[in-house]
Design a protein around this motif. Structure first.
Motif, mmCIF file in Angstrom:
data_model
loop_
_atom_site.group_PDB
_atom_site.id
_atom_site.type_symbol
_atom_site.label_atom_id
_atom_site.label_comp_id
_atom_site.label_asym_id
_atom_site.label_seq_id
_atom_site.Cartn_x
_atom_site.Cartn_y
_atom_site.Cartn_z
ATOM 1 N N ALA A 95 0.838 -1.200 0.000
ATOM 2 C CA ALA A 95 0.000 0.000 0.000
ATOM 3 C C ALA A 95 0.872 1.249 0.000
ATOM 4 C CB ALA A 95 -0.909 -0.006 1.225
ATOM 5 N N ASN A 96 0.540 2.176 -0.893
ATOM 6 C CA ASN A 96 1.268 3.439 -1.001
ATOM 7 C C ASN A 96 2.740 3.273 -1.345
ATOM 8 O OD1 ASN A 96 -0.394 5.728 -0.813
ATOM 9 N ND2 ASN A 96 -0.827 5.183 1.291
ATOM 10 N N LYS A 98 5.887 2.682 -4.084
ATOM 11 C CA LYS A 98 6.138 3.227 -5.414
ATOM 12 C C LYS A 98 5.600 2.266 -6.462
ATOM 13 C CE LYS A 98 10.581 1.048 -6.210
ATOM 14 N NZ LYS A 98 12.008 1.246 -6.576
ATOM 15 N N LEU A 99 5.281 2.830 -7.628
ATOM 16 C CA LEU A 99 4.895 2.012 -8.769
ATOM 17 C C LEU A 99 6.105 1.854 -9.690
ATOM 18 C CD1 LEU A 99 1.400 3.483 -9.700
ATOM 19 C CD2 LEU A 99 1.927 1.532 -8.234
ATOM 20 N N THR B 31 -1.370 11.716 -0.085
ATOM 21 C CA THR B 31 -0.039 11.229 -0.474
ATOM 22 C C THR B 31 0.253 11.656 -1.903
ATOM 23 O OG1 THR B 31 -0.289 9.303 0.968
ATOM 24 C CG2 THR B 31 1.400 9.179 -0.742
ATOM 25 N N PHE B 45 9.918 6.338 -10.784
ATOM 26 C CA PHE B 45 9.610 6.919 -9.479
ATOM 27 C C PHE B 45 10.757 7.778 -8.974
ATOM 28 C CE2 PHE B 45 7.624 7.109 -5.404
ATOM 29 C CZ PHE B 45 8.618 6.930 -4.445
ATOM 30 N N GLN B 48 8.189 10.098 -2.859
ATOM 31 C CA GLN B 48 6.827 10.175 -2.384
ATOM 32 C C GLN B 48 6.774 10.970 -1.077
ATOM 33 O OE1 GLN B 48 4.514 6.781 -0.353
ATOM 34 N NE2 GLN B 48 3.730 6.709 -2.446
ATOM 35 N N ARG B 55 8.706 9.965 2.178
ATOM 36 C CA ARG B 55 8.513 8.615 2.722
ATOM 37 C C ARG B 55 9.323 7.563 1.957
ATOM 38 N NH1 ARG B 55 2.547 6.425 4.042
ATOM 39 N NH2 ARG B 55 2.190 6.806 1.832
ATOM 40 N N GLN B 56 9.455 7.744 0.658
ATOM 41 C CA GLN B 56 10.218 6.809 -0.158
ATOM 42 C C GLN B 56 10.965 7.626 -1.201
ATOM 43 O OE1 GLN B 56 8.153 3.149 -1.667
ATOM 44 N NE2 GLN B 56 6.339 4.176 -0.908
ATOM 45 N N SER B 94 -2.688 9.723 -3.960
ATOM 46 C CA SER B 94 -3.374 8.527 -3.473
ATOM 47 C C SER B 94 -3.764 8.740 -2.021
ATOM 48 C CB SER B 94 -2.475 7.294 -3.611
ATOM 49 O OG SER B 94 -1.245 7.493 -2.951
ATOM 50 N N GLU B 96 -3.812 6.233 1.086
ATOM 51 C CA GLU B 96 -3.620 4.967 1.787
ATOM 52 C C GLU B 96 -4.086 3.767 0.964
ATOM 53 O OE1 GLU B 96 -1.511 6.455 4.761
ATOM 54 O OE2 GLU B 96 -1.977 4.355 4.515
#
Lengths: 111, 111
Positions: A95-96, A98-99, B31, B45, B48, B55-56, B94, B96
């Protein structure tokens, strides 16, 4: 790194025909998504798949999450001119997260 | 209900300059993710943001930085622009969930 394989790079079909496109990976993923991108636009989410073996439809589109969690396919039935565009598969690990996208397949529909 | 919006639509910069791109998420989303899409490739990517924190992060140099504001909107900053930074920059929002919704993108050209 992670890599999604989409082939062929381009597909040409006649209006009214059905078309199937495949996406494979050497790694297991928990979520598979299919997006369509028109020229000059951002990708539009078509279908999201969350369970191995899951078959989901959205109008003339049907997608399946492979049982091994390493592949997915997208079917478009009775193609129309507005189906023209680039179709991307993408995967997420949670969930949430990266793609990760494939390189996409460019679909052309002949009237 | 407004979708994801991005500004500006197009931008031309010179090598070595700095650029700021902006994104407003879909209503209710908290997000924001940023992607870079080179010509003929799938989106890659960058990073995020959630609760105003990164977060990432993907495999991009520190020249790429971002920010998220209390209203969930976000900025992408790129310093010391290189020719190779020319691309379509996409913002996705997005809530969650696994499903990310993309904006139309900002086309950046570095000369």
């Amino acid at each position: 790194g992670q890599q999604l394989n989409q082939s062929p790079q381009s597909m040409f079909i006649q209006e009214g025909e059905d078309v199937s496109m495949n996406c494979t990976s050497s790694s297991i993923f928990n979520t598979w998504l299919w997006y369509k991108q028109d020229p000059g636009e951002g990708p539009v989410l078509l279908i999201a798949l969350y369970k191995a073996g899951e078959l989901t439809s959205n109008g003339r589109l049907t997608a399946q999450f492979g049982i091994t969690r390493k592949d997915s396919f997208l079917n478009i039935s009775a193609s129309i001119p507005s189906d023209v565009g680039i179709y991307f598969c993408a995967v997420a690990t949670g969930a949430n997260s990266k793609l990760t996208f494939g390189k996409g397949i460019t679909l052309s529909v002949r009237p | 209900d407004a979708g994801v919006t991005q500004s500006p639509t197009h931008l031309i910069k010179t090598r070595g300059q700095q650029v700021t791109l902006r994104c407003s998420p879909k209503s209710g989303h908290d997000t924001v993710s940023w992607y870079q899409q080179a010509l003929g490739q799938g989106p890659q990517f960058i990073f995020q943001y959630y609760e105003e924190e990164e977060r990432q992060r993907g495999n991009f140099p520190d020249r790429f930085s971002g920010h998220q504001f209390p209203n969930y909107s976000s900025e992408l900053n790129v310093n010391a622009l290189l020719l190779g930074d020319s691309a379509l920059y996409l913002c996705a929002s997005s809530l969650e969930q696994y499903e990310q919704y993309f904006g139309p993108g900002t086309r950046l050209t570095v000369t």
